[in-house]
Motif scaffolding. Sequence first.
Motif, short mmCIF file in Angstrom:
data_model
loop_
_atom_site.label_atom_id
_atom_site.label_comp_id
_atom_site.label_asym_id
_atom_site.label_seq_id
_atom_site.Cartn_x
_atom_site.Cartn_y
_atom_site.Cartn_z
N THR A 117 -15.46 10.12 -3.05
CA THR A 117 -16.81 9.58 -3.16
C THR A 117 -17.54 10.12 -4.39
O THR A 117 -18.32 9.40 -5.03
N GLY A 174 0.82 -1.21 0.00
CA GLY A 174 0.00 0.00 0.00
C GLY A 174 0.85 1.25 0.00
O GLY A 174 0.57 2.22 -0.73
N THR A 217 -16.85 8.01 -7.41
CA THR A 217 -17.13 6.58 -7.27
C THR A 217 -18.50 6.28 -7.86
O THR A 217 -19.47 6.98 -7.58
N TYR A 223 -4.14 6.29 -5.67
CA TYR A 223 -4.92 6.82 -4.55
C TYR A 223 -6.34 6.26 -4.65
O TYR A 223 -6.78 5.78 -5.70
N SER A 224 -7.07 6.34 -3.56
CA SER A 224 -8.48 5.96 -3.55
C SER A 224 -9.27 7.14 -4.07
O SER A 224 -9.08 8.27 -3.61
N PRO A 225 -10.18 6.92 -4.99
CA PRO A 225 -10.95 8.05 -5.54
C PRO A 225 -11.92 8.61 -4.50
O PRO A 225 -12.39 7.88 -3.63
#
Length: 111
Positions: free
Chosen positions: A95, A81, A98, A91-93
């Motif tokens: 909200t 990670g 999404t 990276y995590s998108p």
Amino acid sequence: MKSESVEQKKPQHLGRKKLLVYTILTTLVLISAFMVVYQVYLYRHDFREFNTHMRDREDINAEWGRLLIEQQTFGATAQIGTRAVTQLRMYSPPTAQTVVISLPTEPEQKK
């Protein structure tokens, strides 16, 4: 006559002493034999207990090895990670970006 009674007492007296000595020696031999049997019993009991402890030790060592592998696995996950973020700029998108796609339910499919 006196000499005959003295001679008769000597052999009887010696016979009693011999019997007493033989009895004592036989008793000591039997006690020694029982002690040998008892010591062998204790040795076997202790050896069985030792083998039980050795099996427990082997089981604990095997479990320790599994725990080390598990620790390395979880450590590797954290490293993956971190490297994904730092080196690949992943990276995590948020909200808002999404999109959730849901499958249609069964009654809708029949229509």
